[in-house]
Design a protein around this motif. Structure first.
Motif, PDB file in Angstrom:
ATOM      1  N   ALA A 221      19.539  31.929  16.982  1.00 26.72           N
ATOM      2  CA  ALA A 221      18.309  31.085  16.356  1.00 26.72           C
ATOM      3  C   ALA A 221      17.067  32.003  16.218  1.00 26.72           C
ATOM      4  N   ALA A 222      16.845  32.520  17.503  1.00 26.37           N
ATOM      5  CA  ALA A 222      15.628  33.407  17.636  1.00 26.37           C
ATOM      6  C   ALA A 222      15.791  34.642  16.926  1.00 26.37           C
ATOM      7  N   LEU A 223      16.907  35.386  16.825  1.00 23.61           N
ATOM      8  CA  LEU A 223      17.139  36.520  16.168  1.00 23.61           C
ATOM      9  C   LEU A 223      17.427  36.528  14.678  1.00 23.61           C
ATOM     10  N   ARG A 224      17.651  35.184  14.315  1.00 24.30           N
ATOM     11  CA  ARG A 224      18.305  34.990  13.037  1.00 24.30           C
ATOM     12  C   ARG A 224      19.402  35.630  12.606  1.00 24.30           C
ATOM     13  N   VAL A 225      20.429  35.792  13.471  1.00 24.14           N
ATOM     14  CA  VAL A 225      21.695  36.364  13.296  1.00 24.14           C
ATOM     15  C   VAL A 225      22.737  35.176  13.633  1.00 24.14           C
ATOM     16  N   PRO A 226      23.291  34.360  12.504  1.00 20.51           N
ATOM     17  CA  PRO A 226      24.218  33.515  12.717  1.00 20.51           C
ATOM     18  C   PRO A 226      25.535  34.172  13.040  1.00 20.51           C
ATOM     19  N   PRO A 227      26.206  33.699  13.798  1.00 17.24           N
ATOM     20  CA  PRO A 227      27.700  34.131  14.139  1.00 17.24           C
ATOM     21  C   PRO A 227      28.681  34.074  12.964  1.00 17.24           C
ATOM     22  N   PRO A 228      29.675  34.544  12.850  1.00 14.24           N
ATOM     23  CA  PRO A 228      30.527  34.618  11.639  1.00 14.24           C
ATOM     24  C   PRO A 228      31.422  33.245  11.840  1.00 14.24           C
ATOM     25  N   VAL A 291      32.182  33.637  25.160  1.00 13.97           N
ATOM     26  CA  VAL A 291      31.286  33.148  24.102  1.00 13.97           C
ATOM     27  C   VAL A 291      29.923  34.191  24.347  1.00 13.97           C
ATOM     28  N   VAL A 292      29.600  34.988  23.437  1.00 13.45           N
ATOM     29  CA  VAL A 292      28.611  35.905  23.588  1.00 13.45           C
ATOM     30  C   VAL A 292      27.594  35.692  22.432  1.00 13.45           C
ATOM     31  N   PRO A 293      26.390  36.068  22.481  1.00 12.54           N
ATOM     32  CA  PRO A 293      25.419  36.380  21.539  1.00 12.54           C
ATOM     33  C   PRO A 293      25.812  36.914  20.306  1.00 12.54           C
ATOM     34  N   GLY A 294      25.909  36.598  19.161  1.00 13.81           N
ATOM     35  CA  GLY A 294      26.494  37.051  17.985  1.00 13.81           C
ATOM     36  C   GLY A 294      28.028  36.673  17.534  1.00 13.81           C
ATOM     37  N   GLY A 295      28.699  35.764  18.529  1.00 12.11           N
ATOM     38  CA  GLY A 295      29.888  35.528  18.205  1.00 12.11           C
ATOM     39  C   GLY A 295      30.630  35.416  19.565  1.00 12.11           C
ATOM     40  N   VAL A 296      32.083  35.823  19.523  1.00 13.35           N
ATOM     41  CA  VAL A 296      33.017  35.725  20.714  1.00 13.35           C
ATOM     42  C   VAL A 296      33.384  37.045  21.105  1.00 13.35           C
ATOM     43  N   ALA A 297      33.548  37.161  22.472  1.00 11.93           N
ATOM     44  CA  ALA A 297      34.024  38.467  23.072  1.00 11.93           C
ATOM     45  C   ALA A 297      35.588  38.747  22.698  1.00 11.93           C
ATOM     46  N   VAL A 298      36.329  37.671  22.558  1.00  5.73           N
ATOM     47  CA  VAL A 298      37.688  37.805  22.489  1.00  5.73           C
ATOM     48  C   VAL A 298      38.223  36.994  21.214  1.00  5.73           C
ATOM     49  N   ASP A 299      39.157  37.559  20.487  1.00  6.92           N
ATOM     50  CA  ASP A 299      39.558  36.702  19.507  1.00  6.92           C
ATOM     51  C   ASP A 299      40.821  35.791  20.163  1.00  6.92           C
TER      52      ASP A 299
END
Ligand code: SF4
Lengths: 502, 180
Positions: A221-228, A291-299
């Motif tokens: 939210a802060a960086l305005r980068v929604p995850p995929p 779970v990491v900022p930007g998405g997830v670390a593993v699929d």
């Protein structure tokens, strides 16, 4: 407490206040001292819920929500003199939060009813040394005290409970917490986002996924980068696995505390299978750091969907019989029904979340009330009961396990393809940014507030555990019960010590 | 309930039955552990768990040792409620300053011979919380540690292996008579 009033109360506070910083997705404003007093009045009147209250050098911040409209805002007050008018003076849920603010930031709540330190036990570097903690007195004939902890008889976290009892009956319980204080917020200040995510993921290990999501969403939210989209769905998959594992463990542990070990054993196996499926799907039994900022670390691992599918079928096949057993065992019901009752008014006042709130009529679930993807696209029940006893807290969990199994199925069926992670701006956003996120953990709503500096490092981060608003209600729940029922009541709350102590 | 109990008698225990990752290994560890535990301590090893400020992740996995899949008690190893009944202190967490004294006093209350096991990355050296002013940082900063079981958190299998290693060591090395 009518909805239109609560929205108005927030509007009045926001109008005329100076909007601050780059704060998303909710507004943050600087209140004038008079407006701060008005805030205290609204909290006391129940027109606004207090979601969080924390400090930093020279300022305090209250996160509030209008229960009717669901609108959320961060209300800040500058404290140039190192003091602020106490909210706890009129709104009890703020008392321990203020004591923590004083211990951690040296800001003094003026007019506070309780001036005792809370997290500070006099043992931190540079402090004067421990002094005897003055427990609140209980008066009456033939009262005796029972001190318990910080080291307990079972395998549980450290904390101290002081019982004032008359014979077998608890007249008053007072908890003393802070033993698990690790200085997490201090470590977060200055940390890069990778390290910060690891730290926030260890605020309370049992809710590591929920904390991971809350931190990631606050940063995004802060960086305005929604995850995929795929990351949102995988996060929910993990969150529901975490919820199922914890609820199964809790229900079993509650039965165990009522000396009914058979259910504990069977539910323990189902919990273990859930952790094994989680490990098969995401490579870690508790899914830490996934779970990491930007998405997830593993699929999701190749064999992950099948493992979760098997888990769903096993739990669906075995749980109904176990629930029947719970429901039809008179000796067990005798322990859980009408034990440890928390009233609806108290739960509302403390805005207590999770099974504690929902077993006492407060229909708040962040997945529904502060919706975030993918839950806005999924169907699920939010069970709400009114009895407020141990039994109701067990039943909310049972229904939530069933709801989560349905969610797992929907998520596996609807899981979108595509990327699992978006890159965050390299070298930081170039200017300070702030974000807030609320995520439903198995225990209740986890809130994370973060300020990221121009260089992309964390300047200040406050993770607020749901336990802050549940621990005080445990004291109310136990009153008038027999001492022997305390473990049962405590387990039915299952508050986090670490999450609260930070 | 009676039906369930009968069923349980008639079905094989999950401990052996359910094939899942790592369970073949578990059986091997189980056999070895049982042998060692008997040789060192007759038939029993009593463990007192102390949470010295963990995130509770380590506790979850220590709990799992008691479930029917790992079933620690079949080796004669069990968790006890009081340090006065314990042979082993299993300590988790980065040892917060607020828990330092309680940990020390728990150890003092444990009769010799005793062993101290530091569990998890936090217990080993403070883990992710290392360097915090509010933590002492690792169990060995407060007590002499006989064994470290790293991991964040260590899996139940890691914990079982760790306990086995402790017993292996003790077969040759005598426990400290009066650790302090
Ligand atoms: S080692 Fe990891 S799981 Fe264990 S207490 Fe530390 S942070 Fe939590």
């Amino acid at each position: 407490m009518s909805p239109p009033d609560s929205a108005e109360a927030l509007d009045t506070l926001l109008a005329g206040a100076r909007a601050l910083a780059d704060h998303a997705p909710y507004p943050r404003v600087l209140l004038a001292p008079a407006a701060w007093e008005r805030l205290a009045g609204e909290l006391a009147a129940g027109t606004l819920d207090l979601l969080a209250f924390f400090g930093e050098a020279g300022a305090v911040h209250a996160v509030v929500r209008a229960p009717g409209s669901g609108r959320i805002a961060v209300l800040s007050l500058a404290c140039p003199e190192g003091r602020f008018p106490s909210l706890g003076r009129v709104h009890a849920p703020a008392i321990r939060l203020e004591r923590a603010i004083r211990d951690l930031h040296g800001l003094v709540p003026e007019g506070a009813a309780d001036a005792r330190p809370w997290l500070d036990h006099g043992r931190w570097p540079g402090s004067a040394g421990p002094v005897a903690y003055p427990f609140l007195a209980a008066e009456g004939d033939n009262l005796h005290q029972i001190p318990v902890g910080p080291v307990h008889a079972g395998i549980i976290e450290p904390g101290h409970f002081r019982f004032f009892a008359s014979g077998e009956t608890v007249v008053r319980l007072e908890a003393r917490l802070g033993y698990a204080h690790k200085g997490t917020e201090a470590l977060l200040a200055g940390a890069d986002l990778v390290r910060a995510a690891r730290l926030v993921g260890r605020v309370s290990g049992d809710a590591t996924v929920a904390y991971g999501i809350a931190f990631a969403r606050a940063v995004e939210a802060a960086l305005r980068v929604p995850p995929p989209p795929r990351a949102d769905w995988l996060r929910a998959l993990m969150a529901e696995l975490e919820r199922i594992a914890n609820h199964l463990g809790d229900i079993g542990a509650i039965c165990n505390d009522a000396s009914f070990t058979l259910l504990h054993a069977h539910l323990g196996i189902l919990r273990e299978r859930t952790l094994q499926a989680s490990a098969a799907a995401f490579g870690h039994r508790l899914m830490m750091d996934r779970v990491v900022p930007g998405g997830v670390a593993v699929d999701l691992a190749v064999e992950g969907a099948a493992a979760i599918g098997r888990l769903i079928r096993q739990v669906q096949a075995e749980l109904p019989e176990l629930i029947d057993l719970y429901d039809n065992t008179a000796s067990l019901q005798d322990r859980t029904v009408a034990t440890g009752i928390v009233g609806a008014a108290l739960v509302r006042r403390f805005a207590a979340g999770g099974f504690v709130g929902r077993a006492s009529g407060r229909a708040f679930d962040a997945r529904r009330r502060v919706p975030y993807p993918p839950y806005d696209a999924l169907r699920f029940d939010v069970p709400v009961l009114n009895e407020g006893d141990v039994n109701a807290r067990v039943w909310v969990r049972i229904r939530e396990v069933q709801a989560s199994l349905g969610l797992l199925e929907q998520i596996l069926a609807g899981l979108p393809g595509g990327a699992t992670r978006h890159a965050l701006p390299e070298g930081g956003p170039g200017a300070a940014r702030e974000g807030l996120a609320i995520v439903e953990s198995f225990r209740g709503d986890v809130l994370v507030w973060v300020r990221i500096g121009a260089d992309g490092r964390v300047v200040r981060c406050h993770p607020r555990d749901p336990s802050w608003f549940q621990w005080p209600l445990l004291e109310a729940a136990v009153e008038g019960n027999i001492v022997a029922d305390f473990p049962l009541c405590n387990k039915s709350f299952n508050c986090s010590y670490s999450g609260h102590d930070l | 309930m009676r039906k369930r109990l009968f069923q349980n008698i008639l079905t094989r225990p999950v401990t052996i039955d359910a094939p899942a990752p790592g369970e073949a290994e578990l059986a091997a560890v189980a056999a070895a552990l049982q042998e060692r535990a008997r040789r060192c301590l007759g038939r029993s090893l009593a463990i007192r768990e102390v949470d010295a400020g963990s995130c509770n992740g380590c506790e979850l996995e220590i709990h799992a040792l008691n479930n029917a899949v790992y079933d620690l008690e079949r080796f004669g190893i069990r968790f006890v409620a009081s340090p006065r009944h314990a042979d082993v202190l299993l300590v988790t967490g980065p040892v917060t300053r607020n828990m330092e004294e309680a940990l020390r006093r728990t150890c003092d209350a444990t009769p010799a011979p005793k062993w101290v096991v530091a569990v998890g990355d936090c217990g080993v050296d403070g883990g992710v919380f290392r360097g915090s002013a509010a933590c002492v940082g690792g169990v060995s900063a407060v007590l002499p540690v006989d064994l470290r079981i790293p991991g964040c958190p260590p899996t139940p299998l890691d914990l079982l292996k760790g306990l086995l290693a402790l017993l292996e060591g003790q077969a040759t090395v005598k426990p400290r008579a009066a650790p302090r």
